[in-house]
Scaffold this active site. Structure first.
Site, short mmCIF file in Angstrom:
data_model
loop_
_atom_site.label_atom_id
_atom_site.label_comp_id
_atom_site.label_asym_id
_atom_site.label_seq_id
_atom_site.Cartn_x
_atom_site.Cartn_y
_atom_site.Cartn_z
N ARG A 1 0.84 -1.19 0.00
CA ARG A 1 0.00 0.00 0.00
C ARG A 1 0.88 1.25 0.00
O ARG A 1 2.01 1.22 0.49
CB ARG A 1 -0.90 0.01 1.23
CG ARG A 1 -1.80 -1.20 1.38
CD ARG A 1 -2.55 -1.18 2.70
NE ARG A 1 -3.45 -2.31 2.87
CZ ARG A 1 -3.13 -3.47 3.44
NH1 ARG A 1 -1.90 -3.64 3.91
NH2 ARG A 1 -4.01 -4.45 3.54
N LYS B 1 -1.65 -2.83 8.18
CA LYS B 1 -2.81 -2.47 8.99
C LYS B 1 -2.76 -3.21 10.32
O LYS B 1 -2.37 -4.37 10.39
CB LYS B 1 -4.10 -2.81 8.25
CG LYS B 1 -4.37 -1.93 7.04
CD LYS B 1 -5.72 -2.23 6.42
CE LYS B 1 -6.05 -1.26 5.29
NZ LYS B 1 -7.37 -1.55 4.69
N HIS C 1 -2.84 2.70 -5.57
CA HIS C 1 -3.61 1.49 -5.27
C HIS C 1 -3.88 0.69 -6.53
O HIS C 1 -4.02 -0.54 -6.49
CB HIS C 1 -4.91 1.85 -4.56
CG HIS C 1 -5.33 0.81 -3.56
ND1 HIS C 1 -4.61 0.53 -2.41
CD2 HIS C 1 -6.40 -0.03 -3.54
CE1 HIS C 1 -5.21 -0.43 -1.73
NE2 HIS C 1 -6.29 -0.79 -2.39
N ARG D 1 -1.11 -1.62 -6.98
CA ARG D 1 -1.28 -2.77 -6.08
C ARG D 1 -2.24 -3.79 -6.71
O ARG D 1 -1.96 -4.98 -6.73
CB ARG D 1 -1.81 -2.27 -4.74
CG ARG D 1 -2.15 -3.36 -3.70
CD ARG D 1 -2.48 -2.65 -2.39
NE ARG D 1 -3.18 -3.48 -1.43
CZ ARG D 1 -2.58 -4.28 -0.55
NH1 ARG D 1 -1.27 -4.38 -0.56
NH2 ARG D 1 -3.28 -4.97 0.34
N HIS E 1 -3.47 -9.14 3.39
CA HIS E 1 -4.92 -9.21 3.59
C HIS E 1 -5.23 -10.11 4.78
O HIS E 1 -4.70 -11.22 4.89
CB HIS E 1 -5.61 -9.79 2.36
CG HIS E 1 -5.68 -8.84 1.21
ND1 HIS E 1 -5.85 -9.25 -0.10
CD2 HIS E 1 -5.61 -7.48 1.16
CE1 HIS E 1 -5.88 -8.20 -0.89
NE2 HIS E 1 -5.75 -7.12 -0.15
N TYR F 1 -9.26 -10.55 -6.99
CA TYR F 1 -8.30 -10.51 -8.09
C TYR F 1 -8.46 -11.70 -9.02
O TYR F 1 -8.10 -11.61 -10.20
CB TYR F 1 -6.88 -10.43 -7.54
CG TYR F 1 -6.66 -9.17 -6.76
CD1 TYR F 1 -6.65 -7.92 -7.38
CD2 TYR F 1 -6.48 -9.20 -5.38
CE1 TYR F 1 -6.49 -6.76 -6.66
CE2 TYR F 1 -6.31 -8.04 -4.65
CZ TYR F 1 -6.32 -6.83 -5.30
OH TYR F 1 -6.15 -5.67 -4.58
#
Length: 303
Positions: A154, A178, A249, A252, A275, A284
């Site tokens: 990210r 995150k 993004h 990404r 993730h 994806y």
């Protein structure tokens, strides 16, 4: 207990930032959602958190929906309220969590735009040519784009990198994602070469006493911010014919799609991207199938 907005909301914000380790974007969004609900609660004349019911929460979501909010906004608002009332119950502000059965429309999963592999290669060629003009910022931009596409990290993770987070010998990044979760992400020779050029010929010319350990710097020597990286991506992508106008993004998304198209395992891609849920990574596969179907329709005589 009377709702005192200026006391409850800052405490909830501290909880999100300090205890939950949420990103600044999430903290802003959740506190904004909860603040709007508390304002509505105050406007009813009965600002008592302990009196809030599931019907009250559903009524608020209904009003947000009638105001034209997208399904993604409703889903986030519902998550904000659930997080808030779980915290309220744990901290003794309410006896029972009224949000336990609160639901919201599922987010509509849209296929993110991605670059074709040849467009991604052209973009990085453009960045390399731009970096030949002896401007250290252009060396930085090339390194940033190579890392974004080469690793799928990210933009916030990229700008948060320190020099010691990059192992050029092993070609691995230490990335803090995150929730302050740390992961190791490999990168290839083109990214290694771009970062080496930046560290040898770009960063030393911009570094100041305010630079600290930051890997990527702005022209004034401070840590680069996501806005500067977005501007670089848009500026360089404008020189690639027929490419969609994507931000970081989008790179990404492109990296993940191209990994899967190249035969990468879905769980490996999940780990690389950081993730928490495999369901997030699975979008994806839909992108890859969608592109395959378009190519089939254009090329097969019996399509």
């Amino acid at each position: 207990m009377t709702v005192v907005r200026h006391e409850v909301l800052p405490a909830f914000e501290r909880h999100l930032r300090s205890e939950r380790g949420r990103s600044e974007h999430t903290v802003r969004a959740y506190t904004s959602d909860v603040g709007a609900f508390l304002d509505d609660l105050d406007a009813t004349g009965d600002p008592d958190l302990r009196a809030v019911t599931l019907a009250d929460l559903r009524g608020w979501l209904g009003r947000v929906a009638r105001g034209g909010a997208a399904r993604s906004t409703l889903a986030r608002t519902s998550a904000s309220l659930r997080t808030f009332f779980r915290w309220c119950e744990r901290t003794g502000r309410v006896e029972h969590d009224p949000s336990l059965r609160l639901a919201a429309p599922r987010r509509q999963r849209t296929l993110p735009p991605v670059l074709a592999q040849r467009s991604a290669a052209s973009l990085l060629d453009v960045a390399a040519v731009a970096a030949d003009d002896d401007d250290p910022v252009h060396l930085r931009d090339r390194a940033a784009l190579e890392l974004l596409y080469g690793t799928g990290i990210r933009v916030g993770e990229l700008t948060g990198l320190d020099v010691d987070d990059v192992d050029l010998d092993q070609q691995v990044l230490r990335v803090v994602g995150k929730g302050d979760k740390e992961r190791r992400v490999p990168f290839g020779k083109p990214a290694r070469d771009a970062v080496t050029s930046w560290l040898d010929g770009g960063r030393p010319r911009l570094v100041t006493q305010d630079s600290g350990p930051a890997l990527l710097l702005g022209r004034r020597g401070r840590r680069v911010d996501p806005r500067q990286v977005r501007e670089a991506v848009h500026r360089l992508l404008a020189h690639v014919p027929d490419a969609p106008d994507l931000g970081p993004h989008g790179l990404r998304h492109s990296a993940a799609t191209h990994l899967l198209e190249g035969g990468a395992d879905l769980r490996m891609v999940q780990e690389l991207l950081g993730h928490a849920s495999l369901a997030t990574t699975q979008i994806y596969t839909h992108v890859s199938v969608d592109r395959l179907k378009r190519s089939y329709a254009q090329a097969h005589p019996r399509a």
